[in-house]
Motif scaffolding. Structure first.
Motif, PDB file in Angstrom:
ATOM      1  N   ALA A  11       0.851  -1.187   0.000  1.00  0.00           N
ATOM      2  CA  ALA A  11       0.000   0.000   0.000  1.00  0.00           C
ATOM      3  C   ALA A  11       0.882   1.230   0.000  1.00  0.00           C
ATOM      4  O   ALA A  11       2.026   1.204   0.469  1.00  0.00           O
ATOM      5  N   ALA A  12       0.327   2.333  -0.525  1.00  0.00           N
ATOM      6  CA  ALA A  12       1.109   3.550  -0.735  1.00  0.00           C
ATOM      7  C   ALA A  12       0.471   4.743  -0.054  1.00  0.00           C
ATOM      8  O   ALA A  12      -0.755   4.830   0.089  1.00  0.00           O
ATOM      9  N   VAL A  13       1.332   5.686   0.352  1.00  0.00           N
ATOM     10  CA  VAL A  13       0.884   7.005   0.788  1.00  0.00           C
ATOM     11  C   VAL A  13       1.182   8.012  -0.315  1.00  0.00           C
ATOM     12  O   VAL A  13       2.063   7.798  -1.156  1.00  0.00           O
ATOM     13  N   PHE A  14       0.445   9.111  -0.297  1.00  0.00           N
ATOM     14  CA  PHE A  14       0.650  10.177  -1.284  1.00  0.00           C
ATOM     15  C   PHE A  14       1.697  11.150  -0.750  1.00  0.00           C
ATOM     16  O   PHE A  14       1.486  11.794   0.280  1.00  0.00           O
ATOM     17  N   ASP A  15       2.835  11.249  -1.440  1.00  0.00           N
ATOM     18  CA  ASP A  15       3.851  12.247  -1.102  1.00  0.00           C
ATOM     19  C   ASP A  15       4.440  12.881  -2.362  1.00  0.00           C
ATOM     20  O   ASP A  15       5.513  13.477  -2.317  1.00  0.00           O
ATOM     21  N   LEU A  16       3.743  12.767  -3.474  1.00  0.00           N
ATOM     22  CA  LEU A  16       4.266  13.235  -4.751  1.00  0.00           C
ATOM     23  C   LEU A  16       4.564  14.730  -4.718  1.00  0.00           C
ATOM     24  O   LEU A  16       3.736  15.539  -4.304  1.00  0.00           O
ATOM     25  N   GLY A  17       5.769  15.078  -5.142  1.00  0.00           N
ATOM     26  CA  GLY A  17       6.170  16.470  -5.240  1.00  0.00           C
ATOM     27  C   GLY A  17       6.633  17.109  -3.953  1.00  0.00           C
ATOM     28  O   GLY A  17       7.081  18.266  -3.965  1.00  0.00           O
ATOM     29  N   ARG A  18       6.558  16.411  -2.840  1.00  0.00           N
ATOM     30  CA  ARG A  18       6.903  17.051  -1.562  1.00  0.00           C
ATOM     31  C   ARG A  18       8.400  17.295  -1.405  1.00  0.00           C
ATOM     32  O   ARG A  18       8.814  18.110  -0.587  1.00  0.00           O
ATOM     33  N   GLY A  19       9.210  16.591  -2.195  1.00  0.00           N
ATOM     34  CA  GLY A  19      10.642  16.866  -2.195  1.00  0.00           C
ATOM     35  C   GLY A  19      11.043  17.915  -3.206  1.00  0.00           C
ATOM     36  O   GLY A  19      12.215  18.300  -3.265  1.00  0.00           O
ATOM     37  N   GLY A  20      10.092  18.364  -4.026  1.00  0.00           N
ATOM     38  CA  GLY A  20      10.368  19.394  -5.011  1.00  0.00           C
ATOM     39  C   GLY A  20      10.262  18.928  -6.448  1.00  0.00           C
ATOM     40  O   GLY A  20      10.078  19.741  -7.350  1.00  0.00           O
ATOM     41  N   VAL A  21      10.368  17.623  -6.694  1.00  0.00           N
ATOM     42  CA  VAL A  21      10.277  17.080  -8.050  1.00  0.00           C
ATOM     43  C   VAL A  21       9.188  16.017  -8.070  1.00  0.00           C
ATOM     44  O   VAL A  21       9.327  14.952  -7.455  1.00  0.00           O
ATOM     45  N   PHE A  22       8.108  16.300  -8.781  1.00  0.00           N
ATOM     46  CA  PHE A  22       6.957  15.390  -8.790  1.00  0.00           C
ATOM     47  C   PHE A  22       7.341  13.991  -9.260  1.00  0.00           C
ATOM     48  O   PHE A  22       6.826  12.989  -8.743  1.00  0.00           O
ATOM     49  N   ALA A  23       8.234  13.891 -10.233  1.00  0.00           N
ATOM     50  CA  ALA A  23       8.575  12.593 -10.834  1.00  0.00           C
ATOM     51  C   ALA A  23       9.483  11.745  -9.956  1.00  0.00           C
ATOM     52  O   ALA A  23       9.738  10.581 -10.290  1.00  0.00           O
ATOM     53  N   ASN A  24       9.965  12.273  -8.835  1.00  0.00           N
ATOM     54  CA  ASN A  24      10.838  11.502  -7.951  1.00  0.00           C
ATOM     55  C   ASN A  24       9.991  10.673  -6.994  1.00  0.00           C
ATOM     56  O   ASN A  24       9.624  11.128  -5.901  1.00  0.00           O
TER      57      ASN A  24
END
Length: 306
Positions: free
Chosen positions: A110-123
């Motif tokens: 299962a996954a949590v949503f953290d997209l883009g929180r480091g600055g790059v959405f694709a990471n």
């Protein structure tokens, strides 16, 4: 309440953490001993999951070889393939042929949503990161806070979340939990009122609750259901349309419960009561262990957390 998920003998936990350079995400893997029975209960309205249907008590295979918790939303579920590859190389999995390597590892995720929180959405986490987290798994105490699948986690969109853990006895058995807290809601109790909820697939609290008791698939799944009470005691709100709240349950089978029905039911009720308690404690441990990262401060929990 203290302790670790790995207080349940045979379980191993590994993290892969990526921070900096546009990254703020990771993977947490729980490896199980052979014969571990699995269950799951998904309560959130925005889940991102893999192979949870395989944990239905009515299905063919009652056991699991690992559980993967990951960042990256649905993209991060590819990490389960890396864990499957790690296990297959070691001959772990459901036998599907006569050869020693002809197995299919059972790896719900299962996954949590953290997209883009480091600055790059694709990471977001990759298959290789899942493999590395599995290779890092060890028995004994493990890192908590801003690590693994909790690296990019938030609370209420404005405080830092993370990974927490706890354990407690339930009769002769041990019950323990690991939580990745990335919730719409905020901890209860807490000095800051819950923020208004903004709809969107931006949250989720993931839990693995485990015991060394010998449970059948239906009892293991019921334990996951009971453990959700711990989320409701620790977070407000919980199980929202914008959360993907999911609890996996594991039973390693080292401690036998009573065979006679009335006594067994009583033992199961106590075990499931403790499961809710350790989930609550693991959630609050995650909040207490989180550090300030970038613009997201740590949540100001009061000193007494239990």
């Amino acid at each position: 309440m203290t302790g670790h998920l790995t207080d349940v003998t045979g379980l191993e936990v590994g993290h892969l953490t990526r921070r900096g350079g546009g990254w703020l995400t990771g993977v947490t893997v729980v490896l199980t001993p052979p014969g571990t029975v699995g269950g799951v209960d998904v309560r959130g309205g925005g889940p991102g999951t893999h192979e949870t249907d395989a944990l239905d008590p009515r299905t063919l295979v009652p056991t699991v070889d690992a559980v993967v918790l990951t960042g990256g939303s649905a993209y991060g579920l590819v990490t389960a393939h890396g864990v499957q590859r790690f296990l297959a190389e070691r001959g772990r999995g459901f036998p599907v042929g006569p050869g020693p390597g002809e197995v299919v590892p059972i790896v719900p995720a299962a996954a949590v949503f953290d997209l883009g929180r480091g600055g790059v959405f694709a990471n977001h986490p990759t298959e290789g990161m899942g493999y590395a987290a599995a290779a890092a798994a060890r028995p004994g105490p493990f890192a908590r806070g801003v690590v693994g699948a909790g690296t990019g986690a938030l609370l209420g969109g404005r405080f830092k979340g993370g990974v927490g853990t706890a354990s407690a006895p339930a009769g002769a058995a041990v019950v323990a939990a690991l939580a990745v807290v990335n919730a719409v809601g905020l901890p209860v109790p807490g000095p800051v009122p819950a923020a208004p909820v903004t709809p969107g697939p931006l949250n989720t609290t993931l839990v693995v609750v485990a015991t060394d008791a010998l449970l059948d698939p239906a009892e293991t799944s019921r334990t996951a259901t009971a453990a959700h009470a711990g989320l409701a005691r620790a977070l407000d709100p919980v199980h929202t349309l914008a959360d993907g709240d999911t609890v996996f349950s594991l039973a390693t089978g080292r401690v036998e419960l009573a065979a006679a029905r009335p006594e067994r039911v009583g033992q199961l009720v106590e075990l499931q009561r403790v499961a809710a308690d350790v989930v609550r404690a693991a959630v609050l441990d995650a909040v207490a262990s989180a550090e300030t990262v970038g613009d997201w401060p740590a949540f100001p929990l009061p000193p007494a957390r239990d």
